[in-house]
Scaffold this motif. Sequence first.
Motif, mmCIF file in Angstrom:
data_model
loop_
_atom_site.group_PDB
_atom_site.id
_atom_site.type_symbol
_atom_site.label_atom_id
_atom_site.label_comp_id
_atom_site.label_asym_id
_atom_site.label_seq_id
_atom_site.Cartn_x
_atom_site.Cartn_y
_atom_site.Cartn_z
ATOM 1 N N GLY A 1 -16.300 95.825 28.970
ATOM 2 C CA GLY A 1 -16.628 94.593 29.678
ATOM 3 C C GLY A 1 -16.356 93.363 28.837
ATOM 4 O O GLY A 1 -15.811 92.368 29.331
ATOM 5 N N VAL A 2 -16.719 93.403 27.566
ATOM 6 C CA VAL A 2 -16.456 92.292 26.656
ATOM 7 C C VAL A 2 -14.953 92.084 26.499
ATOM 8 O O VAL A 2 -14.454 90.943 26.531
ATOM 9 C CB VAL A 2 -17.109 92.548 25.283
ATOM 10 N N ALA A 3 -14.219 93.182 26.340
ATOM 11 C CA ALA A 3 -12.765 93.091 26.193
ATOM 12 C C ALA A 3 -12.126 92.474 27.431
ATOM 13 O O ALA A 3 -11.237 91.619 27.328
ATOM 14 C CB ALA A 3 -12.180 94.476 25.930
ATOM 15 N N ARG A 4 -12.591 92.899 28.612
ATOM 16 C CA ARG A 4 -12.040 92.355 29.856
ATOM 17 C C ARG A 4 -12.318 90.857 29.962
ATOM 18 O O ARG A 4 -11.460 90.068 30.379
ATOM 19 C CB ARG A 4 -12.643 93.078 31.065
ATOM 20 N N PHE A 5 -13.549 90.437 29.596
ATOM 21 C CA PHE A 5 -13.890 89.025 29.692
ATOM 22 C C PHE A 5 -13.044 88.191 28.736
ATOM 23 O O PHE A 5 -12.548 87.118 29.097
ATOM 24 C CB PHE A 5 -15.375 88.809 29.393
ATOM 25 N N LEU A 6 -12.871 88.670 27.504
ATOM 26 C CA LEU A 6 -12.083 87.915 26.521
ATOM 27 C C LEU A 6 -10.624 87.808 26.954
ATOM 28 O O LEU A 6 -9.988 86.763 26.783
ATOM 29 C CB LEU A 6 -12.181 88.589 25.151
ATOM 30 N N SER A 7 -10.102 88.898 27.519
ATOM 31 C CA SER A 7 -8.730 88.869 28.009
ATOM 32 C C SER A 7 -8.589 87.893 29.171
ATOM 33 O O SER A 7 -7.624 87.118 29.248
ATOM 34 C CB SER A 7 -8.304 90.277 28.456
ATOM 35 N N CYS A 8 -9.574 87.914 30.080
ATOM 36 C CA CYS A 8 -9.564 86.985 31.211
ATOM 37 C C CYS A 8 -9.667 85.544 30.708
ATOM 38 O O CYS A 8 -8.953 84.653 31.184
ATOM 39 C CB CYS A 8 -10.719 87.311 32.150
ATOM 40 N N ALA A 9 -10.552 85.311 29.719
ATOM 41 C CA ALA A 9 -10.708 83.972 29.152
ATOM 42 C C ALA A 9 -9.401 83.493 28.527
ATOM 43 O O ALA A 9 -9.031 82.316 28.636
ATOM 44 C CB ALA A 9 -11.832 83.975 28.111
ATOM 45 N N HIS A 10 -8.700 84.413 27.863
ATOM 46 C CA HIS A 10 -7.410 84.076 27.246
ATOM 47 C C HIS A 10 -6.439 83.528 28.285
ATOM 48 O O HIS A 10 -5.822 82.476 28.100
ATOM 49 C CB HIS A 10 -6.832 85.320 26.565
ATOM 50 N N TRP A 11 -6.317 84.246 29.423
ATOM 51 C CA TRP A 11 -5.371 83.831 30.445
ATOM 52 C C TRP A 11 -5.800 82.532 31.120
ATOM 53 O O TRP A 11 -4.974 81.628 31.325
ATOM 54 C CB TRP A 11 -5.213 84.939 31.495
ATOM 55 N N VAL A 12 -7.074 82.424 31.468
ATOM 56 C CA VAL A 12 -7.553 81.217 32.150
ATOM 57 C C VAL A 12 -7.377 79.985 31.268
ATOM 58 O O VAL A 12 -6.885 78.939 31.717
ATOM 59 C CB VAL A 12 -9.030 81.387 32.556
ATOM 60 N N LEU A 13 -7.758 80.104 30.000
ATOM 61 C CA LEU A 13 -7.649 78.954 29.097
ATOM 62 C C LEU A 13 -6.193 78.611 28.794
ATOM 63 O O LEU A 13 -5.852 77.429 28.627
ATOM 64 C CB LEU A 13 -8.413 79.235 27.800
ATOM 65 N N GLN A 14 -5.339 79.634 28.732
ATOM 66 C CA GLN A 14 -3.921 79.357 28.519
ATOM 67 C C GLN A 14 -3.329 78.589 29.697
ATOM 68 O O GLN A 14 -2.516 77.682 29.518
ATOM 69 C CB GLN A 14 -3.151 80.672 28.325
ATOM 70 N N VAL A 15 -3.749 78.957 30.900
ATOM 71 C CA VAL A 15 -3.281 78.240 32.090
ATOM 72 C C VAL A 15 -3.760 76.796 32.061
ATOM 73 O O VAL A 15 -3.003 75.861 32.355
ATOM 74 C CB VAL A 15 -3.769 78.951 33.376
ATOM 75 N N LEU A 16 -5.028 76.593 31.681
ATOM 76 C CA LEU A 16 -5.571 75.234 31.606
ATOM 77 C C LEU A 16 -4.885 74.417 30.515
ATOM 78 O O LEU A 16 -4.562 73.238 30.715
ATOM 79 C CB LEU A 16 -7.077 75.288 31.343
ATOM 80 N N ASP A 17 -4.658 75.046 29.351
ATOM 81 C CA ASP A 17 -4.041 74.322 28.236
ATOM 82 C C ASP A 17 -2.616 73.889 28.560
ATOM 83 O O ASP A 17 -2.163 72.829 28.100
ATOM 84 C CB ASP A 17 -4.038 75.202 26.978
ATOM 85 N N THR A 18 -1.898 74.721 29.303
ATOM 86 C CA THR A 18 -0.507 74.399 29.643
ATOM 87 C C THR A 18 -0.400 73.666 30.979
ATOM 88 O O THR A 18 0.710 73.419 31.450
ATOM 89 C CB THR A 18 0.337 75.692 29.706
ATOM 90 N N ARG A 19 -1.574 73.360 31.571
ATOM 91 C CA ARG A 19 -1.617 72.668 32.869
ATOM 92 C C ARG A 19 -0.798 73.393 33.923
ATOM 93 O O ARG A 19 -0.083 72.775 34.727
ATOM 94 C CB ARG A 19 -1.138 71.224 32.711
ATOM 95 N N GLY A 20 -0.902 74.709 33.896
ATOM 96 C CA GLY A 20 -0.245 75.531 34.911
ATOM 97 C C GLY A 20 1.160 75.963 34.564
ATOM 98 O O GLY A 20 1.757 76.774 35.278
ATOM 99 N N ARG A 21 1.719 75.438 33.468
ATOM 100 C CA ARG A 21 3.097 75.785 33.117
ATOM 101 C C ARG A 21 3.239 77.256 32.749
ATOM 102 O O ARG A 21 4.315 77.836 32.907
ATOM 103 C CB ARG A 21 3.595 74.906 31.960
ATOM 104 N N LEU A 22 2.145 77.869 32.250
ATOM 105 C CA LEU A 22 2.205 79.290 31.901
ATOM 106 C C LEU A 22 2.509 80.130 33.130
ATOM 107 O O LEU A 22 3.280 81.098 33.066
ATOM 108 C CB LEU A 22 0.881 79.737 31.276
#
Length: 272
Positions: free
Chosen positions: A202-223
């Motif tokens: 569960g922790v691994a899944r959350f961290l992986s999900c956080a990685h993708w969500v934050l990457q999308v936010l950081d790139t403003r959707g360009r990812l």
Amino acid sequence: MRGSRRPMAVVLSWVRRQPPKVKAFLAVVAGMAALVFIRFIVHDHDNLFVAAEAAHALGIGVLIYKLTKEKTCAGLSLKSQDLTALFLAVRLYCSFVMEYDIHTILDTATLAATLFVIYMIRFKLRSTYMLDKDNFALYYVVLPCAGLALLVHPSTSHNIINRISWAFCVYLEAVSVLPQLRLMQNTKIVEPFTAHYVFALGVARFLSCAHWVLQVLDTRGRLLTALGYGLWPSMVLLSEIVQTFILADFCYYYVKSVFGGQLVLRLPSGVV
């Protein structure tokens, strides 16, 4: 020690009494708050993916300890391990032919450890395997994932077989823990090492999900644009979110059990 546990126990008891819709809303709010917190304390969000791999590895380490020291596989789903090995093998193939990097090495180590767990359950400790409780039909997840991969897959320049394989492993990973949750629901009682393993997932899944969500936010959707066009980018993000929410209910009862000082986790009906 008891005094420090009481406030958390009160909060968890209040959450438990809430209707399902309120629980779902609270889970979303808690997840968003955690994402905001992580965004401010973790500067390089690529480290979240490495942390997710480390949490998964830690969970498998707990399993191997259980199998080698306690000489029992009671409470473990062989079918979940089979699904894990399958998506890791497909992802490893895709990694070799599409994007060989450090994650290839991590996936190789994880696959080797998972195959060892499968060997122990299937051969060495078969007498302790709960075959009658591990009754989740794999075609319920494998066939839909394969069909979805045929319909929605990356639009990159790679070979079509490789692109479909990539999509298949993404979808299969999202639901690979379902047989394990089904087994635990059938038994209602989860011994500590199995509970630690599933919580680590569960922790691994959350961290992986956080990685993708934050990457999308950081790139403003360009990812998402870099992943291709059509439904595929959205399906990648949705798969990460689904993985997290599948395990969210179990993680809630795990935390409640830990703060309640219980060594054995007891699941109520309907936690799957």
